[in-house]
Write a protein that holds these residues in place. Structure first.
Motif, PDB file in Angstrom:
ATOM      1  N   ALA A  29       0.827  -1.210   0.000  1.00  0.00           N
ATOM      2  CA  ALA A  29       0.000   0.000   0.000  1.00  0.00           C
ATOM      3  C   ALA A  29       0.860   1.258   0.000  1.00  0.00           C
ATOM      4  O   ALA A  29       0.571   2.227  -0.719  1.00  0.00           O
ATOM      5  N   LEU A  30       1.934   1.250   0.804  1.00  0.00           N
ATOM      6  CA  LEU A  30       2.796   2.431   0.872  1.00  0.00           C
ATOM      7  C   LEU A  30       3.504   2.656  -0.461  1.00  0.00           C
ATOM      8  O   LEU A  30       3.577   3.794  -0.954  1.00  0.00           O
ATOM      9  N   LEU A  31       4.031   1.598  -1.062  1.00  0.00           N
ATOM     10  CA  LEU A  31       4.715   1.736  -2.345  1.00  0.00           C
ATOM     11  C   LEU A  31       3.747   2.209  -3.422  1.00  0.00           C
ATOM     12  O   LEU A  31       4.099   3.021  -4.280  1.00  0.00           O
ATOM     13  N   ARG A  32       2.519   1.723  -3.381  1.00  0.00           N
ATOM     14  CA  ARG A  32       1.526   2.098  -4.383  1.00  0.00           C
ATOM     15  C   ARG A  32       1.113   3.557  -4.228  1.00  0.00           C
ATOM     16  O   ARG A  32       0.919   4.268  -5.218  1.00  0.00           O
ATOM     17  N   ASP A  33       0.971   4.015  -2.994  1.00  0.00           N
ATOM     18  CA  ASP A  33       0.491   5.380  -2.752  1.00  0.00           C
ATOM     19  C   ASP A  33       1.598   6.418  -2.885  1.00  0.00           C
ATOM     20  O   ASP A  33       1.410   7.469  -3.514  1.00  0.00           O
ATOM     21  N   LEU A  34       2.752   6.141  -2.276  1.00  0.00           N
ATOM     22  CA  LEU A  34       3.842   7.115  -2.253  1.00  0.00           C
ATOM     23  C   LEU A  34       4.695   7.045  -3.523  1.00  0.00           C
ATOM     24  O   LEU A  34       5.251   8.066  -3.949  1.00  0.00           O
ATOM     25  N   ARG A  35       4.811   5.874  -4.118  1.00  0.00           N
ATOM     26  CA  ARG A  35       5.666   5.659  -5.277  1.00  0.00           C
ATOM     27  C   ARG A  35       7.072   6.230  -5.036  1.00  0.00           C
ATOM     28  O   ARG A  35       7.560   7.086  -5.794  1.00  0.00           O
ATOM     29  N   PRO A  36       7.739   5.765  -3.981  1.00  0.00           N
ATOM     30  CA  PRO A  36       9.062   6.307  -3.665  1.00  0.00           C
ATOM     31  C   PRO A  36      10.053   5.999  -4.786  1.00  0.00           C
ATOM     32  O   PRO A  36       9.924   5.006  -5.513  1.00  0.00           O
ATOM     33  N   ALA A  37      11.078   6.832  -4.877  1.00  0.00           N
ATOM     34  CA  ALA A  37      12.098   6.642  -5.908  1.00  0.00           C
ATOM     35  C   ALA A  37      13.036   5.498  -5.586  1.00  0.00           C
ATOM     36  O   ALA A  37      13.827   5.087  -6.442  1.00  0.00           O
ATOM     37  N   GLY A  38      12.954   4.966  -4.366  1.00  0.00           N
ATOM     38  CA  GLY A  38      13.837   3.864  -4.022  1.00  0.00           C
ATOM     39  C   GLY A  38      13.357   3.072  -2.829  1.00  0.00           C
ATOM     40  O   GLY A  38      12.560   3.552  -2.013  1.00  0.00           O
ATOM     41  N   VAL A  39      13.853   1.837  -2.742  1.00  0.00           N
ATOM     42  CA  VAL A  39      13.673   1.011  -1.555  1.00  0.00           C
ATOM     43  C   VAL A  39      15.044   0.515  -1.121  1.00  0.00           C
ATOM     44  O   VAL A  39      15.974   0.433  -1.929  1.00  0.00           O
ATOM     45  N   ILE A  40      15.180   0.193   0.166  1.00  0.00           N
ATOM     46  CA  ILE A  40      16.421  -0.370   0.678  1.00  0.00           C
ATOM     47  C   ILE A  40      16.119  -1.729   1.292  1.00  0.00           C
ATOM     48  O   ILE A  40      15.125  -1.901   1.997  1.00  0.00           O
ATOM     49  N   LEU A  41      16.974  -2.708   0.977  1.00  0.00           N
ATOM     50  CA  LEU A  41      16.813  -4.075   1.453  1.00  0.00           C
ATOM     51  C   LEU A  41      17.658  -4.306   2.694  1.00  0.00           C
ATOM     52  O   LEU A  41      18.771  -3.774   2.824  1.00  0.00           O
ATOM     53  N   TYR A  42      17.133  -5.166   3.591  1.00  0.00           N
ATOM     54  CA  TYR A  42      17.853  -5.542   4.797  1.00  0.00           C
ATOM     55  C   TYR A  42      17.990  -7.059   4.876  1.00  0.00           C
ATOM     56  O   TYR A  42      17.425  -7.801   4.057  1.00  0.00           O
ATOM     57  N   LYS A  43      18.717  -7.513   5.865  1.00  0.00           N
ATOM     58  CA  LYS A  43      18.978  -8.936   6.042  1.00  0.00           C
ATOM     59  C   LYS A  43      17.684  -9.740   6.087  1.00  0.00           C
ATOM     60  O   LYS A  43      17.591 -10.836   5.508  1.00  0.00           O
ATOM     61  N   SER A  44      16.679  -9.203   6.741  1.00  0.00           N
ATOM     62  CA  SER A  44      15.416  -9.921   6.924  1.00  0.00           C
ATOM     63  C   SER A  44      14.564  -9.980   5.661  1.00  0.00           C
ATOM     64  O   SER A  44      13.524 -10.634   5.643  1.00  0.00           O
ATOM     65  N   ASN A  45      15.003  -9.328   4.593  1.00  0.00           N
ATOM     66  CA  ASN A  45      14.283  -9.408   3.318  1.00  0.00           C
ATOM     67  C   ASN A  45      14.800 -10.532   2.423  1.00  0.00           C
ATOM     68  O   ASN A  45      14.309 -10.712   1.310  1.00  0.00           O
ATOM     69  N   PHE A  46      15.788 -11.291   2.918  1.00  0.00           N
ATOM     70  CA  PHE A  46      16.338 -12.426   2.174  1.00  0.00           C
ATOM     71  C   PHE A  46      16.053 -13.720   2.934  1.00  0.00           C
ATOM     72  O   PHE A  46      16.046 -13.741   4.179  1.00  0.00           O
ATOM     73  N   CYS A  47      15.851 -14.803   2.202  1.00  0.00           N
ATOM     74  CA  CYS A  47      15.697 -16.132   2.808  1.00  0.00           C
ATOM     75  C   CYS A  47      17.093 -16.708   3.061  1.00  0.00           C
ATOM     76  O   CYS A  47      17.816 -17.026   2.114  1.00  0.00           O
ATOM     77  N   HIS A  48      17.454 -16.832   4.324  1.00  0.00           N
ATOM     78  CA  HIS A  48      18.803 -17.289   4.653  1.00  0.00           C
ATOM     79  C   HIS A  48      18.875 -18.794   4.891  1.00  0.00           C
ATOM     80  O   HIS A  48      19.964 -19.327   5.127  1.00  0.00           O
ATOM     81  N   ASP A  49      17.750 -19.485   4.849  1.00  0.00           N
ATOM     82  CA  ASP A  49      17.730 -20.916   5.161  1.00  0.00           C
ATOM     83  C   ASP A  49      17.403 -21.770   3.939  1.00  0.00           C
ATOM     84  O   ASP A  49      17.012 -22.928   4.071  1.00  0.00           O
ATOM     85  N   LEU A  50      17.568 -21.194   2.753  1.00  0.00           N
ATOM     86  CA  LEU A  50      17.278 -21.919   1.521  1.00  0.00           C
ATOM     87  C   LEU A  50      18.521 -21.985   0.639  1.00  0.00           C
ATOM     88  O   LEU A  50      19.408 -21.130   0.740  1.00  0.00           O
ATOM     89  N   PRO A  51      18.599 -22.980  -0.242  1.00  0.00           N
ATOM     90  CA  PRO A  51      19.693 -23.024  -1.224  1.00  0.00           C
ATOM     91  C   PRO A  51      19.641 -21.791  -2.124  1.00  0.00           C
ATOM     92  O   PRO A  51      18.602 -21.144  -2.265  1.00  0.00           O
ATOM     93  N   TYR A  52      20.788 -21.508  -2.750  1.00  0.00           N
ATOM     94  CA  TYR A  52      20.924 -20.306  -3.588  1.00  0.00           C
ATOM     95  C   TYR A  52      19.805 -20.180  -4.609  1.00  0.00           C
ATOM     96  O   TYR A  52      19.151 -19.124  -4.711  1.00  0.00           O
ATOM     97  N   GLU A  53      19.550 -21.221  -5.381  1.00  0.00           N
ATOM     98  CA  GLU A  53      18.544 -21.130  -6.439  1.00  0.00           C
ATOM     99  C   GLU A  53      17.172 -20.779  -5.874  1.00  0.00           C
ATOM    100  O   GLU A  53      16.419 -20.010  -6.478  1.00  0.00           O
ATOM    101  N   ALA A  54      16.854 -21.341  -4.712  1.00  0.00           N
ATOM    102  CA  ALA A  54      15.537 -21.117  -4.110  1.00  0.00           C
ATOM    103  C   ALA A  54      15.405 -19.700  -3.556  1.00  0.00           C
ATOM    104  O   ALA A  54      14.404 -19.016  -3.783  1.00  0.00           O
ATOM    105  N   TRP A  55      16.437 -19.265  -2.813  1.00  0.00           N
ATOM    106  CA  TRP A  55      16.292 -17.915  -2.243  1.00  0.00           C
ATOM    107  C   TRP A  55      16.387 -16.852  -3.323  1.00  0.00           C
ATOM    108  O   TRP A  55      15.741 -15.795  -3.224  1.00  0.00           O
ATOM    109  N   LEU A  56      17.150 -17.118  -4.385  1.00  0.00           N
ATOM    110  CA  LEU A  56      17.242 -16.142  -5.468  1.00  0.00           C
ATOM    111  C   LEU A  56      15.897 -16.033  -6.202  1.00  0.00           C
ATOM    112  O   LEU A  56      15.479 -14.931  -6.580  1.00  0.00           O
ATOM    113  N   ALA A  57      15.220 -17.155  -6.394  1.00  0.00           N
ATOM    114  CA  ALA A  57      13.903 -17.125  -7.042  1.00  0.00           C
ATOM    115  C   ALA A  57      12.907 -16.346  -6.195  1.00  0.00           C
ATOM    116  O   ALA A  57      12.105 -15.551  -6.716  1.00  0.00           O
TER     117      ALA A  57
END
Length: 365
Positions: A29-57
């Motif tokens: 909802a925030l991205l749709r309404d504000l349409r910010p020029a950027g987002v920043i990713l953090y550790k918790s936005n990645f799957c750390h318990d999956l193989p490379y192919e799975a977490w990359l997908a």
């Protein structure tokens, strides 16, 4: 206020996603309404318990969802990727040691980091650190700095940035006008520095001046109070520092972004939406608000106040237009990288480029 109104100031925001590996409905909802020029990713936005192919997908789906919700053709996909504990990504993304350990390999590390980040769809890394490690009691910079001398920081940081950008990931120099001589962590409280402007000119400002001369597109300000320059406002909100030093004295014409305004050094200030007006009036361009320290819904109130200030004349439309033009110009020059896998051979070669790090990573820094 309608989403159309909020989106009219979206160029001035970078937002962090909530700690999920798929796009949270509130983020949608925030991205749709504000349409910010950027987002920043953090550790918790990645799957750390999956193989490379799975977490990359899974990651590819997340990036696709971010782009879809913002509706932007061009977008900053940002991350803090410095080495050491400042690393968000799972294996097999190469875990390099802190910048201090790279020495003459700084350029090669920058190239490897750039290639790996670009493969994640990232096109902006909040690196290099341009602070000089001048205070042994500093709890937050230390080995994140390339060196203890101006010459060392300039040579290594610029080589790193140049090679990273050659791989399609834009650099951002930080933390203006210098975080190396602090004794407290701005994530936790507001550092205060007594150094005179002449002292800053002789040391702290020199790597930033070199970055300006090297045509860096973005520089990040610090949440530090420099009493001798502006006893009232931290650098993030100080026109004397942001406009006076960075724009006028150093001649920087690129994008000025804040450090996360949810950090405790300034978070209480930004409880007041009026700080969005002060921020833009100081000569800044992009306000970053992340989900670790604060609720990113605060961005709505800050955006609404910017719109009101523009309508009332409290902020000059001309200045906002110039700021928006700076962001647009950088976006036009920033690759829009697709998520794509890298081979084992690439990661093997990258692991030989510079010193590696094996301890735990940090959620923030």
């Amino acid at each position: 206020m309608s989403s159309t109104d909020l989106a009219s100031v979206g160029d001035h925001f970078i937002v962090g996603l909530r700690p999920t590996t798929s796009l949270d409905p509130r983020d949608r909802a925030l991205l749709r309404d504000l349409r910010p020029a950027g987002v920043i990713l953090y550790k918790s936005n990645f799957c750390h318990d999956l193989p490379y192919e799975a977490w990359l997908a899974n990651h590819a789906k997340l990036i696709s969802a971010v782009r879809e919700e913002t509706g932007r053709e061009r977008l900053f996909i940002a991350i803090d990727h410095e080495g050491g504990r400042v690393c968000r990504t799972p294996a097999p993304i190469t875990r390099y040691d802190y910048a201090r350990s790279w020495g003459e390999d700084a350029g090669a590390v920058g190239a490897a980091m750039g290639a790996e980040l670009a493969s994640l769809g990232v096109n902006l890394s909040f690196a290099p650190v341009l602070d000089i490690d001048s205070n042994p009691k500093n709890p937050v910079i230390g080995a994140r700095s390339f060196d203890t001398t101006v010459e060392g920081v300039v040579a290594k940081a610029l080589a790193f940035a140049r090679q990273m950008e050659a791989e399609g990931v834009r650099a951002c120099g930080k933390h203006f006008p210098g975080h190396g001589d602090t004794q407290v962590d701005s994530h936790l409280e507001l550092p205060v520095i007594d150094a005179t402007l002449d002292a800053l000119r002789r040391r702290e400002l020199l790597p930033f001046a070199a970055a300006v001369d090297a045509s860096f597109g973005m520089i990040m300000t610090s949440h530090i109070l420099f009493k001798a320059i502006d006893p009232e406002w931290p650098a993030t909100l100080s026109r004397k520092i942001t406009h006076g030093l960075l724009r006028e004295e150093l001649g920087f014409e690129g994008v000025i972004v804040s450090d996360d305004v949810g950090m405790r050094a300034v978070s209480r200030l930004f409880d007041n939406p009026e700080m969005a007006v002060n921020f833009m009036a100081a000569g800044n361009d992009m306000l970053m608000i992340c989900a670790h320290w604060a609720d990113t819904e605060r961005a709505r109130l800050l955006a609404e106040r910017l719109i009101e200030a523009r309508r009332s004349g409290a902020l000059a439309s001309r200045d906002l237009d110039r700021s928006r033009a700076r962001v647009a110009a950088m976006l036009r020059a920033t690759p829009q990288n697709a998520v794509s896998p890298l081979s084992e051979d690439v990661f093997r070669r990258h692991a030989e480029v510079g010193a590696l790090f094996s301890d735990e990573t940090a959620e923030v820094i």
